[in-house]
Scaffold this active site. Structure first.
Site, PDB file in Angstrom:
ATOM      1  N   TYR A 242     -44.868   7.888 -15.066  1.00 45.75           N
ATOM      2  CA  TYR A 242     -44.202   7.685 -14.001  1.00 45.75           C
ATOM      3  C   TYR A 242     -42.897   8.489 -13.493  1.00 45.75           C
ATOM      4  O   TYR A 242     -42.510   8.905 -12.438  1.00 45.75           O
ATOM      5  CB  TYR A 242     -44.025   6.256 -13.554  1.00 45.75           C
ATOM      6  CG  TYR A 242     -43.074   5.721 -12.686  1.00 45.75           C
ATOM      7  CD1 TYR A 242     -43.438   5.762 -11.078  1.00 45.75           C
ATOM      8  CD2 TYR A 242     -41.806   5.004 -12.924  1.00 45.75           C
ATOM      9  CE1 TYR A 242     -42.673   5.383 -10.229  1.00 45.75           C
ATOM     10  CE2 TYR A 242     -41.061   4.431 -11.935  1.00 45.75           C
ATOM     11  CZ  TYR A 242     -41.345   4.664 -10.477  1.00 45.75           C
ATOM     12  OH  TYR A 242     -40.437   4.142  -9.563  1.00 45.75           O
TER      13      TYR A 242
ATOM     14  N   SER B 191     -31.091   0.056  -8.476  1.00 44.66           N
ATOM     15  CA  SER B 191     -32.249   0.214  -7.416  1.00 44.66           C
ATOM     16  C   SER B 191     -32.704  -1.020  -6.627  1.00 44.66           C
ATOM     17  O   SER B 191     -32.603  -1.854  -7.197  1.00 44.66           O
ATOM     18  CB  SER B 191     -33.508   1.007  -7.942  1.00 44.66           C
ATOM     19  OG  SER B 191     -34.585   0.875  -7.305  1.00 44.66           O
TER      20      SER B 191
ATOM     21  N   GLN C 204     -28.375   0.530  -4.426  1.00 51.60           N
ATOM     22  CA  GLN C 204     -29.269   1.738  -3.434  1.00 51.60           C
ATOM     23  C   GLN C 204     -30.121   0.905  -2.696  1.00 51.60           C
ATOM     24  O   GLN C 204     -30.887  -0.207  -3.139  1.00 51.60           O
ATOM     25  CB  GLN C 204     -30.045   2.545  -4.454  1.00 51.60           C
ATOM     26  CG  GLN C 204     -31.000   3.298  -3.767  1.00 51.60           C
ATOM     27  CD  GLN C 204     -32.390   3.006  -3.453  1.00 51.60           C
ATOM     28  OE1 GLN C 204     -32.866   1.944  -4.490  1.00 51.60           O
ATOM     29  NE2 GLN C 204     -33.171   3.398  -2.523  1.00 51.60           N
TER      30      GLN C 204
ATOM     31  N   TYR D   1     -33.208   0.790   0.328  1.00 53.76           N
ATOM     32  CA  TYR D   1     -34.261   1.517   0.957  1.00 53.76           C
ATOM     33  C   TYR D   1     -34.223   0.999   2.243  1.00 53.76           C
ATOM     34  O   TYR D   1     -33.905  -0.130   2.638  1.00 53.76           O
ATOM     35  CB  TYR D   1     -35.762   1.590   0.220  1.00 53.76           C
ATOM     36  CG  TYR D   1     -36.088   2.396  -0.948  1.00 53.76           C
ATOM     37  CD1 TYR D   1     -36.019   3.620  -0.480  1.00 53.76           C
ATOM     38  CD2 TYR D   1     -36.270   2.101  -1.773  1.00 53.76           C
ATOM     39  CE1 TYR D   1     -36.227   4.691  -1.678  1.00 53.76           C
ATOM     40  CE2 TYR D   1     -36.549   2.832  -3.223  1.00 53.76           C
ATOM     41  CZ  TYR D   1     -36.540   4.054  -2.793  1.00 53.76           C
ATOM     42  OH  TYR D   1     -36.844   5.061  -3.896  1.00 53.76           O
TER      43      TYR D   1
ATOM     44  N   THR E 252     -30.973   5.364   0.928  1.00 55.44           N
ATOM     45  CA  THR E 252     -31.858   6.444   0.548  1.00 55.44           C
ATOM     46  C   THR E 252     -32.383   6.835   2.013  1.00 55.44           C
ATOM     47  O   THR E 252     -33.127   5.957   2.464  1.00 55.44           O
ATOM     48  CB  THR E 252     -32.697   6.197  -0.739  1.00 55.44           C
ATOM     49  OG1 THR E 252     -31.998   5.843  -1.920  1.00 55.44           O
ATOM     50  CG2 THR E 252     -33.708   7.064  -1.080  1.00 55.44           C
TER      51      THR E 252
ATOM     52  N   ARG F  94     -47.861  11.455  -6.461  1.00 56.49           N
ATOM     53  CA  ARG F  94     -47.816  11.815  -7.521  1.00 56.49           C
ATOM     54  C   ARG F  94     -48.981  11.482  -8.374  1.00 56.49           C
ATOM     55  O   ARG F  94     -49.554  10.467  -8.313  1.00 56.49           O
ATOM     56  CB  ARG F  94     -46.583  11.150  -8.405  1.00 56.49           C
ATOM     57  CG  ARG F  94     -45.386  11.488  -7.875  1.00 56.49           C
ATOM     58  CD  ARG F  94     -44.019  10.790  -8.634  1.00 56.49           C
ATOM     59  NE  ARG F  94     -44.209   9.316  -8.699  1.00 56.49           N
ATOM     60  CZ  ARG F  94     -43.823   8.588  -7.615  1.00 56.49           C
ATOM     61  NH1 ARG F  94     -43.023   8.871  -6.692  1.00 56.49           N
ATOM     62  NH2 ARG F  94     -43.887   7.164  -7.858  1.00 56.49           N
TER      63      ARG F  94
ATOM     64  N   LYS G  14     -28.166   9.176   0.581  1.00 53.97           N
ATOM     65  CA  LYS G  14     -28.773   9.835  -0.439  1.00 53.97           C
ATOM     66  C   LYS G  14     -30.022  10.414   0.162  1.00 53.97           C
ATOM     67  O   LYS G  14     -30.797   9.937   1.027  1.00 53.97           O
ATOM     68  CB  LYS G  14     -29.211   8.820  -1.563  1.00 53.97           C
ATOM     69  CG  LYS G  14     -30.152   9.467  -2.709  1.00 53.97           C
ATOM     70  CD  LYS G  14     -30.185   8.529  -3.780  1.00 53.97           C
ATOM     71  CE  LYS G  14     -31.005   9.006  -5.043  1.00 53.97           C
ATOM     72  NZ  LYS G  14     -32.357   8.898  -4.912  1.00 53.97           N
TER      73      LYS G  14
ATOM     74  N   HIS H 213     -34.960  13.661  -4.492  1.00 52.67           N
ATOM     75  CA  HIS H 213     -35.691  12.594  -5.205  1.00 52.67           C
ATOM     76  C   HIS H 213     -35.878  13.107  -6.528  1.00 52.67           C
ATOM     77  O   HIS H 213     -37.269  12.585  -7.074  1.00 52.67           O
ATOM     78  CB  HIS H 213     -36.497  12.208  -4.370  1.00 52.67           C
ATOM     79  CG  HIS H 213     -36.617  10.754  -4.602  1.00 52.67           C
ATOM     80  ND1 HIS H 213     -36.175   9.745  -3.283  1.00 52.67           N
ATOM     81  CD2 HIS H 213     -37.354   9.632  -5.281  1.00 52.67           C
ATOM     82  CE1 HIS H 213     -36.247   8.525  -3.605  1.00 52.67           C
ATOM     83  NE2 HIS H 213     -37.042   8.346  -5.074  1.00 52.67           N
TER      84      HIS H 213
ATOM     85  N   ARG I  76     -39.837  14.547  -6.487  1.00 51.04           N
ATOM     86  CA  ARG I  76     -40.727  13.390  -6.398  1.00 51.04           C
ATOM     87  C   ARG I  76     -41.249  13.219  -4.757  1.00 51.04           C
ATOM     88  O   ARG I  76     -42.145  12.531  -4.670  1.00 51.04           O
ATOM     89  CB  ARG I  76     -40.333  12.207  -6.770  1.00 51.04           C
ATOM     90  CG  ARG I  76     -39.938  12.082  -8.423  1.00 51.04           C
ATOM     91  CD  ARG I  76     -39.114  10.929  -8.705  1.00 51.04           C
ATOM     92  NE  ARG I  76     -39.938   9.634  -8.647  1.00 51.04           N
ATOM     93  CZ  ARG I  76     -40.625   9.283  -9.566  1.00 51.04           C
ATOM     94  NH1 ARG I  76     -40.690  10.102 -10.838  1.00 51.04           N
ATOM     95  NH2 ARG I  76     -41.092   8.285  -9.919  1.00 51.04           N
TER      96      ARG I  76
HETATM   97  C1  FNR Z   1     -36.182   7.782  -8.783  1.00 56.44           C
HETATM   98  N1  FNR Z   1     -35.448   7.790  -7.966  1.00 56.44           N
HETATM   99  C2  FNR Z   1     -35.094   6.647  -6.981  1.00 56.44           C
HETATM  100  N2  FNR Z   1     -34.102   6.896  -5.952  1.00 56.44           N
HETATM  101  C3  FNR Z   1     -33.841   5.846  -5.189  1.00 56.44           C
HETATM  102  O1  FNR Z   1     -33.107   6.006  -4.241  1.00 56.44           O
HETATM  103  N3  FNR Z   1     -34.617   4.768  -5.472  1.00 56.44           N
HETATM  104  C4  FNR Z   1     -35.389   4.436  -6.487  1.00 56.44           C
HETATM  105  O2  FNR Z   1     -35.991   3.113  -6.718  1.00 56.44           O
HETATM  106  C5  FNR Z   1     -35.750   5.481  -7.235  1.00 56.44           C
HETATM  107  N4  FNR Z   1     -36.721   5.491  -8.113  1.00 56.44           N
HETATM  108  C6  FNR Z   1     -37.015   6.489  -9.241  1.00 56.44           C
HETATM  109  C7  FNR Z   1     -37.841   6.311  -9.958  1.00 56.44           C
HETATM  110  C8  FNR Z   1     -38.121   7.367 -11.155  1.00 56.44           C
HETATM  111  C9  FNR Z   1     -39.036   7.052 -12.149  1.00 56.44           C
HETATM  112  C10 FNR Z   1     -37.426   8.453 -10.896  1.00 56.44           C
HETATM  113  C11 FNR Z   1     -37.500   9.671 -11.790  1.00 56.44           C
HETATM  114  C12 FNR Z   1     -36.287   8.793  -9.859  1.00 56.44           C
HETATM  115  C13 FNR Z   1     -34.627   9.068  -7.566  1.00 56.44           C
HETATM  116  C14 FNR Z   1     -33.369   9.104  -8.459  1.00 56.44           C
HETATM  117  O3  FNR Z   1     -32.490   8.305  -7.726  1.00 56.44           O
HETATM  118  C15 FNR Z   1     -32.621  10.482  -8.424  1.00 56.44           C
HETATM  119  O4  FNR Z   1     -32.813  10.848  -7.152  1.00 56.44           O
HETATM  120  C16 FNR Z   1     -33.596  11.329  -9.250  1.00 56.44           C
HETATM  121  O5  FNR Z   1     -34.099  11.030 -10.478  1.00 56.44           O
HETATM  122  C17 FNR Z   1     -32.654  12.725  -9.789  1.00 56.44           C
HETATM  123  O6  FNR Z   1     -33.378  13.582 -10.373  1.00 56.44           O
HETATM  124  P1  FNR Z   1     -33.453  13.888 -12.112  1.00 56.44           P
HETATM  125  O7  FNR Z   1     -31.920  13.562 -12.324  1.00 56.44           O
HETATM  126  O8  FNR Z   1     -34.274  12.557 -12.404  1.00 56.44           O
HETATM  127  O9  FNR Z   1     -33.845  14.992 -12.263  1.00 56.44           O
END
Ligand code: FNR
Length: 390
Positions: A25, A107, A128, A130, A156, A165, A252, A276, A279
């Site tokens: 994940y 989150s 954070q 949504y 976000t 994914r 964000k 993100h 993702r």
């Molecule tokens: C996230 N990200 C994310 N962002 C957000 O606003 N709410 C969320 O619940 C989540 N959940 C989440 C789960 C997982 C497993 C990942 C890897 C990422 C995005 C996160 O806040 C952030 O933008 C990225 O993780 C930044 O990239 P790097 O540092 O993981 O490369």
């Protein structure tokens, strides 16, 4: 005890300790993963200037983020389901952030609730949100955040529909995991994780279950969540949520200069340049590539942060020298959390701190506030006549 010298060491231990569906994940991008990879490889094109004889004895990484003193300009990004990476994962991550003197962002999709974090840490944190459709839930969650002492709302904007994914679909990822034969076998191979999970009561979405109308079970939750992401989101709605909150907001998910221009009009105090972590829209530019164009739009003084792809102190510094006031990290701390809980997140942060400190020194800079574009190699320096003027 192994010696952890880089974030990759933590990732390897994490991969061994956590069931596959939760590792998968995290360690993945949308579709082909091209943006996910570019988020890291695009940093390689940026070069530091190696400077000497600058007396670099009095180094200082401390500064401010959103008016709050930080020991270095790195915040923990909101990551969903941390409580599936480690029992009570959000509490462990928040405590590690406090110990290191950096902000923690909870989150919406966390296992531990807003109240859990407030009680376990007794320190201010960021939340954070949504942009969900359920207005009653939205009002309620903002009120809970206020009461818990949340100081900054991270709103976000880049997930009103979920990027695909492949691994999550193939693994049938849910939290908590469904007890299929394949999952039972995989969990049995991770006894430390399984025992820890049995000992905590926080195994579902703590901000939602019992708080959103009609959500009492896992099935109700899945149904509710899939209906909630608000595809009608527009700038008017963003402004409405900012007004409802009434405190400082970081927008964000900005990764385009035109969105940044519009976002300025919302009155939000800051923006987080983010895709993100690769993702969502596969094929979008890396954030480090988009950053300079966004900085030009928002002007030199507007608080602008960056995430996506940062797994070393050097990458953090490259982002800062390219126009970010600070960075957020996602996977870089999740690897530590899955590997060793609070201690693992503390290890991640101390690795990044050391890398920033040594790099800054070798660039001839003492104070992080002086780490700007002049610390990066530029084409002008390749041209001897222009370079002579520097
Ligand atoms: C996230 N990200 C994310 N962002 C957000 O606003 N709410 C969320 O619940 C989540 N959940 C989440 C789960 C997982 C497993 C990942 C890897 C990422 C995005 C996160 O806040 C952030 O933008 C990225 O993780 C930044 O990239 P790097 O540092 O993981 O490369």
């Amino acid at each position: 005890m192994p010696v952890f010298t880089e974030i990759e060491d933590l990732r390897r231990l994490y991969q061994r300790r956590v069931p596959r569906m939760f590792y998968d994940y995290v360690d993945v991008g949308a579709w082909t993963g091209s943006t996910y990879r570019a988020n890291r490889t695009d940093f390689e094109r940026i070069l530091f200037r190696q400077r000497v004889a600058q007396n670099i004895e009095a180094r200082n990484l401390s500064t401010q983020m959103m008016g709050r003193p930080v020991s270095m300009p790195i915040a923990l990004a909101p990551v969903g389901l941390l409580g599936m990476q480690h029992p009570d994962g959000e509490i462990h991550a928040a405590r590690a952030a406090n110990a290191a003197g950096v902000p923690f962002t909870l989150s919406t999709m966390s296992m531990c609730s807003i109240e859990d974090i407030a009680e376990a840490t007794r320190a201010p944190f960021w939340f954070q949100l949504y942009t969900l459709r359920d207005e009653e839930f939205l009002d309620n969650v903002l009120e809970r955040a206020r009461r818990a002492g949340v100081t900054v709302l991270v709103l976000t904007l880049d997930l009103t529909i979920q990027g695909q994914r492949h691994k999550d679909l193939k693994n049938g990822m849910t939290a908590p995991p469904r007890l299929t034969l394949a999952n039972i076998i995989n969990i049995a191979q991770h006894p430390r994780w399984a025992l820890g999970m049995l000992q905590t009561k926080r195994r579902s979405f703590g901000n939602i279950v019992g708080h959103a109308r009609g959500v009492k079970s896992l099935d109700g939750l899945m149904e509710w969540t899939s209906r909630q992401f608000d595809q009608r989101l527009d700038w008017r709605r963003v402004e409405e949520i900012i007004r409802k909150w009434g405190g400082p907001v970081i927008l964000k998910g900005i990764n385009d200069p035109e969105d940044a221009r519009r976002a300025l009009d919302t009155g939000a105090q800051a923006m987080l340049v983010s895709n993100h972590g690769g993702r969502q829209l596969d094929g979008a530019p890396s954030t480090i590539r988009a950053l300079p164009s966004i900085r030009r739009v928002v002007g030199p003084d507007y608080p602008l942060y960056l995430d996506s792809g940062i797994q070393s102190g050097q990458e953090a510094l490259k982002a800062i020298a390219s126009g970010a006031n600070g960075v957020f990290i996602g996977r870089a701390f999740v690897y530590g959390l899955g590997a060793m809980g609070q201690k693992g997140v503390e290890t991640s942060l101390s690795i990044l701190r050391r890398e920033m400190d040594i790099t800054m020194a070798l660039c001839g800079i003492n104070d992080i506030k002086d780490f700007g574009p002049n610390c990066l190699w530029s084409d002008d320096l390749d041209n001897p006549t222009k370079a002579a003027r520097n």
